[in-house]
Design an enzyme around this catalytic site. Structure first.
Site, PDB file in Angstrom:
ATOM      1  N   TYR A 113     -19.131   7.181  21.488  1.00  0.00           N
ATOM      2  CA  TYR A 113     -17.893   7.195  20.700  1.00  0.00           C
ATOM      3  C   TYR A 113     -17.965   8.269  19.618  1.00  0.00           C
ATOM      4  CZ  TYR A 113     -14.087   5.682  17.665  1.00  0.00           C
ATOM      5  OH  TYR A 113     -12.942   5.648  16.898  1.00  0.00           O
ATOM      6  N   SER A 134     -12.923   6.133   5.322  1.00  0.00           N
ATOM      7  CA  SER A 134     -11.874   6.174   6.339  1.00  0.00           C
ATOM      8  C   SER A 134     -10.926   4.993   6.205  1.00  0.00           C
ATOM      9  CB  SER A 134     -12.508   6.161   7.731  1.00  0.00           C
ATOM     10  OG  SER A 134     -11.542   5.952   8.741  1.00  0.00           O
ATOM     11  N   GLN A 177      -9.418   8.478   2.796  1.00  0.00           N
ATOM     12  CA  GLN A 177      -8.631   9.111   3.852  1.00  0.00           C
ATOM     13  C   GLN A 177      -7.544   8.168   4.333  1.00  0.00           C
ATOM     14  OE1 GLN A 177      -9.154   7.936   7.303  1.00  0.00           O
ATOM     15  NE2 GLN A 177      -7.473   9.216   8.055  1.00  0.00           N
ATOM     16  N   TYR A 215      -4.162   7.735   7.144  1.00  0.00           N
ATOM     17  CA  TYR A 215      -3.335   8.186   8.257  1.00  0.00           C
ATOM     18  C   TYR A 215      -1.867   7.924   7.940  1.00  0.00           C
ATOM     19  CZ  TYR A 215      -7.423   8.402  11.362  1.00  0.00           C
ATOM     20  OH  TYR A 215      -8.618   8.713  11.952  1.00  0.00           O
ATOM     21  N   ARG A 247      -9.709  10.434  25.195  1.00  0.00           N
ATOM     22  CA  ARG A 247     -11.169  10.527  25.133  1.00  0.00           C
ATOM     23  C   ARG A 247     -11.763   9.852  26.366  1.00  0.00           C
ATOM     24  NH1 ARG A 247     -10.725   8.749  18.809  1.00  0.00           N
ATOM     25  NH2 ARG A 247      -9.479  10.572  18.203  1.00  0.00           N
ATOM     26  N   HIS A 280     -10.339  17.806  14.263  1.00  0.00           N
ATOM     27  CA  HIS A 280     -10.769  16.408  14.391  1.00  0.00           C
ATOM     28  C   HIS A 280     -12.070  16.322  15.198  1.00  0.00           C
ATOM     29  CE1 HIS A 280      -8.786  12.537  13.243  1.00  0.00           C
ATOM     30  NE2 HIS A 280      -9.801  12.054  13.940  1.00  0.00           N
ATOM     31  N   ARG A 299     -11.797  15.911  18.972  1.00  0.00           N
ATOM     32  CA  ARG A 299     -11.471  14.584  19.493  1.00  0.00           C
ATOM     33  C   ARG A 299      -9.981  14.379  19.739  1.00  0.00           C
ATOM     34  NH1 ARG A 299     -15.174  10.660  19.005  1.00  0.00           N
ATOM     35  NH2 ARG A 299     -13.726   9.038  18.333  1.00  0.00           N
TER      36      ARG A 299
END
Length: 386
Positions: free
Chosen positions: A24, A106, A127, A129, A164, A275, A278
């Site tokens: 991952y 995150s 961070q 989103y 992914r 990223h 990713r």
């Protein structure tokens, strides 16, 4: 295992982690061309060696968003960090603080803001989103302010998740994923005991606190998939500014026009980033994209860069290409998985040592002096460095 360079931590992490977790963090989107080019393009950057420069006054410290950093490095936001070591976000934050650099938490961390912030003696970054659930975003910003977060890193390159493929093969997703993860954990007893058992709860702390119920791995995947917002636009920055008055950094910039828009909409900084390879496979590596972006906006805001950085030498390369500082992502997670807080502290010591060697041998006395002059003529011409 002997750890003499940051790259050694990758092998140590692979040995310790269940495959679904290692792959991952190690994998990228589609066929992973951009993932590999992030590393190879940066490695191809040739520096200009200088000698007899009296380097006795060398300094790695720098100022960034009102903070003094021991070196021009911050730990990047990485989701699920708490699955790589027991309460991993706390350990990584403590390591960063001990080495005098920022840690970025995150949105999808295991440990919530309220657990991480009190564990360190310096402000951290957070961070965020853009998600359909604006109530969650407001809640996260309010909690970040309450916790003393100084800098907001606003990630804009995930209006939809990347494809992914490696995750389906490793057990992170795909058929019988839960069973495969359980079997993998059983064959990695050290991780299963230290993180799987003693590292509980394995919620996504920032999301669980808002939703009022635990959020496990499958909930994480489903909740994010349902909440990524393809309608994201520059107007969302204006909405964020209603709730956040501190430094705001836009992460996910690869094009000079987007960098100019970031200036126009009042960003204090950008992160030149794909990223970590990713999201969209086939885009430019950060090292390739950086020079044109620096040419467009250098001096108008702070330029950070990530993706592909594996050494202190790579840090100097990114600064020579136009960055003011860098974010370390995968590299610190490998070290965290292998050795916890001590592993990350040692990684940062290695990064600092490698930076010193590179700066001495390129004749650059300070971070501010690192520029295109530190690059070889061949590299300057090929990269069109300003």
């Amino acid at each position: 295992m002997i750890i003499s360079a940051a790259s050694d931590y990758r092998a140590a992490a692979e040995a310790r982690l269940p495959p679904f977790l290692f792959h991952y963090i190690d994998g990228g989107a589609y066929a992973e061309h951009t993932l590999r080019r992030n590393v190879s393009d940066l490695a191809d950057i040739a520096l200009r060696q200088r000698v007899l420069r009296n380097m006795s006054d060398l300094s790695l410290s720098t100022e960034l968003f009102g903070e003094t950093l021991a070196m021009p490095v911050a730990l990047a936001p990485v989701g699920l960090t708490g699955m790589y070591a027991r309460r991993g976000e706390v350990q990584a934050a403590r390591a960063a603080a001990a080495r005098g650099i920022p840690f970025t938490l995150s949105t999808v961390s295991v440990c919530p803001i309220e657990e991480v912030a009190p564990a360190i003696d310096r402000p951290m970054w957070f961070q965020l989103y853009v998600l359909k659930d604006r109530g969650f975003m407001r809640n996260a910003l309010e909690r970040a302010k309450t916790a003393g977060v100084t800098t907001l890193v606003f990630t804009v390159d995930m209006p939809t998740p990347g494809a992914r493929y490696r995750d389906a093969h490793s057990g992170m997703s795909g058929p019988n994923a839960s069973l495969r993860r359980m079997l993998q954990a059983m064959t990695h007893p050290r991780w299963a005991w230290d993180v799987g058992l003693l590292g509980k709860p394995h919620d996504l702390g920032n999301i669980s606190t808002y939703r009022g119920s635990p959020t496990g791995l499958q909930d994480y995947i489903g909740w994010l998939a349902a909440n990524f917002d393809p309608s994201i636009s520059w107007k969302d920055l204006e909405w964020i500014r209603e709730f956040w008055t501190g430094p705001m950094v836009i992460k996910g910039i690869l094009d000079p026009e987007d960098a100019r828009d970031a200036v126009r909409f009042g960003a204090d900084g950008i992160v030149v980033s794909n990223h970590g390879g990713r999201q969209l496979d086939g885009v430019l590596s950060s090292a390739r994209a950086l020079p044109a972006i620096a040419d467009a906006v250098k001096g108008e805001l702070k330029i950070l860069a990530d993706s592909g950085i594996r050494s202190g030498l790579d840090v100097v390369r990114m600064l020579a290409l136009g960055a003011d500082a860098v974010l370390l992502g995968r590299a610190f997670v490998y070290a965290l998985a292998a050795g916890g807080q001590a592993g990350v502290e040692n990684l940062l010591t290695l990064i600092e040592r490698e930076m010193r060697v590179a700066m001495i041998l390129t004749g650059t006395h300070s971070v501010a002096e690192i520029s295109g002059d530190a690059l070889s003529r061949v590299t300057r011409e090929a990269a069109v460095v300003p």
